[in-house]
Design a protein around this motif. Structure first.
Motif, PDB file in Angstrom:
ATOM      1  N   GLY A  20      14.854  18.024  -3.689  1.00 29.88           N
ATOM      2  CA  GLY A  20      15.378  17.277  -4.942  1.00 29.88           C
ATOM      3  C   GLY A  20      13.985  15.972  -5.291  1.00 29.88           C
ATOM      4  N   GLU A  21      14.877  15.368  -5.906  1.00 28.57           N
ATOM      5  CA  GLU A  21      13.829  14.102  -6.892  1.00 28.57           C
ATOM      6  C   GLU A  21      14.639  12.645  -7.008  1.00 28.57           C
ATOM      7  N   PHE A  22      13.684  12.239  -6.773  1.00 28.25           N
ATOM      8  CA  PHE A  22      14.843  10.785  -6.666  1.00 28.25           C
ATOM      9  C   PHE A  22      13.703  10.329  -8.363  1.00 28.25           C
ATOM     10  N   ARG A  23      14.366  10.121  -9.045  1.00 29.79           N
ATOM     11  CA  ARG A  23      13.798   9.315 -10.037  1.00 29.79           C
ATOM     12  C   ARG A  23      13.361   7.562 -10.048  1.00 29.79           C
ATOM     13  N   GLU A  24      12.176   7.675 -10.667  1.00 31.82           N
ATOM     14  CA  GLU A  24      11.745   6.268 -10.680  1.00 31.82           C
ATOM     15  C   GLU A  24      12.191   4.813 -11.898  1.00 31.82           C
ATOM     16  N   GLY A  25      12.548   3.688 -11.487  1.00 30.01           N
ATOM     17  CA  GLY A  25      13.184   2.849 -11.998  1.00 30.01           C
ATOM     18  C   GLY A  25      15.183   3.125 -12.398  1.00 30.01           C
ATOM     19  N   VAL A  26      15.343   3.847 -11.966  1.00 26.14           N
ATOM     20  CA  VAL A  26      17.158   3.772 -11.845  1.00 26.14           C
ATOM     21  C   VAL A  26      17.852   4.152 -10.388  1.00 26.14           C
ATOM     22  N   ILE A  27      19.371   3.629 -10.844  1.00 23.19           N
ATOM     23  CA  ILE A  27      19.877   3.775  -9.231  1.00 23.19           C
ATOM     24  C   ILE A  27      20.355   4.457  -9.031  1.00 23.19           C
ATOM     25  N   ILE A 139      18.698  -8.786   1.734  1.00 25.00           N
ATOM     26  CA  ILE A 139      18.194  -7.955   0.361  1.00 25.00           C
ATOM     27  C   ILE A 139      17.102  -8.708  -0.117  1.00 25.00           C
ATOM     28  N   ALA A 140      17.088 -10.216   0.631  1.00 22.02           N
ATOM     29  CA  ALA A 140      16.462 -10.995  -0.191  1.00 22.02           C
ATOM     30  C   ALA A 140      14.849 -10.674   1.053  1.00 22.02           C
ATOM     31  N   ARG A 141      15.304 -10.497   2.224  1.00 22.20           N
ATOM     32  CA  ARG A 141      14.432  -9.516   3.237  1.00 22.20           C
ATOM     33  C   ARG A 141      13.252  -8.906   2.510  1.00 22.20           C
ATOM     34  N   THR A 142      14.073  -8.145   2.005  1.00 16.33           N
ATOM     35  CA  THR A 142      13.417  -6.368   1.502  1.00 16.33           C
ATOM     36  C   THR A 142      12.839  -6.850   0.146  1.00 16.33           C
ATOM     37  N   LEU A 143      12.876  -7.405  -0.167  1.00 19.22           N
ATOM     38  CA  LEU A 143      12.077  -8.299  -1.847  1.00 19.22           C
ATOM     39  C   LEU A 143      10.739  -8.808  -1.424  1.00 19.22           C
ATOM     40  N   VAL A 144      10.258  -9.616  -0.089  1.00 20.71           N
ATOM     41  CA  VAL A 144       9.598 -10.261   0.224  1.00 20.71           C
ATOM     42  C   VAL A 144       8.134  -9.257   0.175  1.00 20.71           C
ATOM     43  N   ASN A 145       7.982  -8.154   0.352  1.00 19.12           N
ATOM     44  CA  ASN A 145       6.674  -7.377   0.417  1.00 19.12           C
ATOM     45  C   ASN A 145       6.302  -6.693  -1.267  1.00 19.12           C
ATOM     46  N   ARG A 146       7.447  -6.864  -2.003  1.00 16.91           N
ATOM     47  CA  ARG A 146       7.550  -6.299  -3.328  1.00 16.91           C
ATOM     48  C   ARG A 146       7.811  -4.415  -3.729  1.00 16.91           C
ATOM     49  N   PRO A 147       8.786  -4.274  -2.500  1.00 10.90           N
ATOM     50  CA  PRO A 147       8.569  -3.365  -2.531  1.00 10.90           C
ATOM     51  C   PRO A 147       9.144  -1.950  -4.012  1.00 10.90           C
ATOM     52  N   ASP A 173      21.470  -6.739 -11.840  1.00 10.21           N
ATOM     53  CA  ASP A 173      20.617  -7.389 -12.089  1.00 10.21           C
ATOM     54  C   ASP A 173      18.780  -7.116 -11.951  1.00 10.21           C
ATOM     55  N   LEU A 174      18.599  -8.077 -10.383  1.00 13.89           N
ATOM     56  CA  LEU A 174      17.941  -7.424  -9.852  1.00 13.89           C
ATOM     57  C   LEU A 174      16.694  -5.873 -10.061  1.00 13.89           C
ATOM     58  N   GLN A 179      13.349  -3.614 -12.348  1.00 13.83           N
ATOM     59  CA  GLN A 179      12.699  -1.921 -12.042  1.00 13.83           C
ATOM     60  C   GLN A 179      11.959  -1.740 -11.163  1.00 13.83           C
ATOM     61  N   THR A 180      12.987  -1.606  -9.623  1.00 16.80           N
ATOM     62  CA  THR A 180      12.824  -1.159  -8.862  1.00 16.80           C
ATOM     63  C   THR A 180      13.658  -0.102  -8.891  1.00 16.80           C
ATOM     64  N   THR A 181      12.842   1.227  -7.881  1.00 18.09           N
ATOM     65  CA  THR A 181      13.843   2.181  -8.071  1.00 18.09           C
ATOM     66  C   THR A 181      14.641   1.877  -6.297  1.00 18.09           C
ATOM     67  N   ILE A 182      16.209   2.053  -6.774  1.00 13.75           N
ATOM     68  CA  ILE A 182      17.253   1.411  -5.647  1.00 13.75           C
ATOM     69  C   ILE A 182      17.854   2.928  -5.163  1.00 13.75           C
ATOM     70  N   ILE A 183      17.714   3.548  -3.692  1.00 11.71           N
ATOM     71  CA  ILE A 183      18.415   4.724  -3.775  1.00 11.71           C
ATOM     72  C   ILE A 183      19.763   4.210  -2.740  1.00 11.71           C
ATOM     73  N   TRP A 184      21.301   4.039  -3.227  1.00 15.24           N
ATOM     74  CA  TRP A 184      22.369   3.547  -2.624  1.00 15.24           C
ATOM     75  C   TRP A 184      23.286   4.191  -1.769  1.00 15.24           C
TER      76      TRP A 184
END
Length: 233
Positions: A20-27, A139-147, A173-174, A179-184
């Motif tokens: 399968g695949e994960f689309r970029e820029g979506v949740i 969440i802030a900690r995961t954003l440090v390296n701008r993933p 909002d984030l 425009q981060t790809t999020i897998i939740w």
């Protein structure tokens, strides 16, 4: 456009030929009953474990051929319990930098706290934070390296409903801002309905169906329909 693809990925007796695949820029939410393989799938994406057979590609490049530290920088991960190291808020938000012998400027740390709407002092002991504050700090900690990709493993499971709503709004909002790809991963089907662009539905280590949530909602797949209705599958 896909940012991550799985091709016949199997692992021990947990995952079976996931393709399968994960689309970029979506949740995308990973849903399914307990034992479906959701957390194991997430750990493969972050490079915590590798498949026995099959291949995972990030922007077309096999993960196993990439530098693992680079993978960890580009694919961040936040866990349910938001585990913290002893010390201050700054010590924890600086952790992704300290691993590489670097330091996060305090001004940037302050901006990250503002970004996740966390109003605490950097020198505050982390043990004094509430569960919701720890979630925001995680969440802030995961954003440090701008993933490029943010992985969320049941991050609201232990929070009360008001805090769940706040964290959901924060993530939405984030995602819009960055425009981060999020897998939740979520066990909460109503939450999946609220936040998903796409869904991966797993059962017994197999990917039963994936795609836009509205497509799954009108799917003819009996197992998918049963799960979406809250029935035992």
């Amino acid at each position: 456009m896909s940012i991550l693809t799985f091709h016949e990925v199997s692992y021990q007796n947990i995952l079976h030929e996931l393709t399968g695949e994960f689309r970029e820029g979506v949740i995308t939410t990973l849903v399914g009953p307990s034992g479906a393989g959701k957390s194991t799938t997430l750990k493969h994406i972050n490079g915590l474990i590798s498949p026995d057979t099959g291949e995972i590609c990030f922007r077309g490049e096999p993960l196993e051929q990439m530098n693992l530290l680079d993978v960890r920088k580009r694919i961040g991960m936040a866990f349910q319990s938001a585990p913290m190291i002893p010390g201050t808020v700054y010590d924890n938000i600086n952790l992704p930098k300290s691993i590489f012998g670097e330091s996060l400027p305090r001004e940037e740390a302050e901006k990250l706290l503002q970004q996740v709407e966390l109003s605490v002092e950097l020198d505050r002991p982390v043990k004094d934070l509430s569960g919701g504050e720890r979630s925001r700090l995680g969440i802030a900690r995961t954003l440090v390296n701008r993933p490029d990709v943010l992985l969320l493993d049941e991050i609201t499971a232990s929070l009360d409903y008001r805090m769940v709503q706040e964290i959901e709004k924060l993530i939405l909002d984030l995602q819009q801002e960055l425009q981060t790809t999020i897998i939740w991963i979520t066990h909460d089907l109503e939450q999946a309905k609220r936040v998903s662009d796409d869904v991966w539905f797993l059962k017994d280590g197999r990917l039963i169906e994936y795609g836009a949530f509205k497509e799954l909602a009108s799917s003819g797949q009996a197992e998918t329909q049963a799960f979406l209705k809250g029935e035992s599958v």
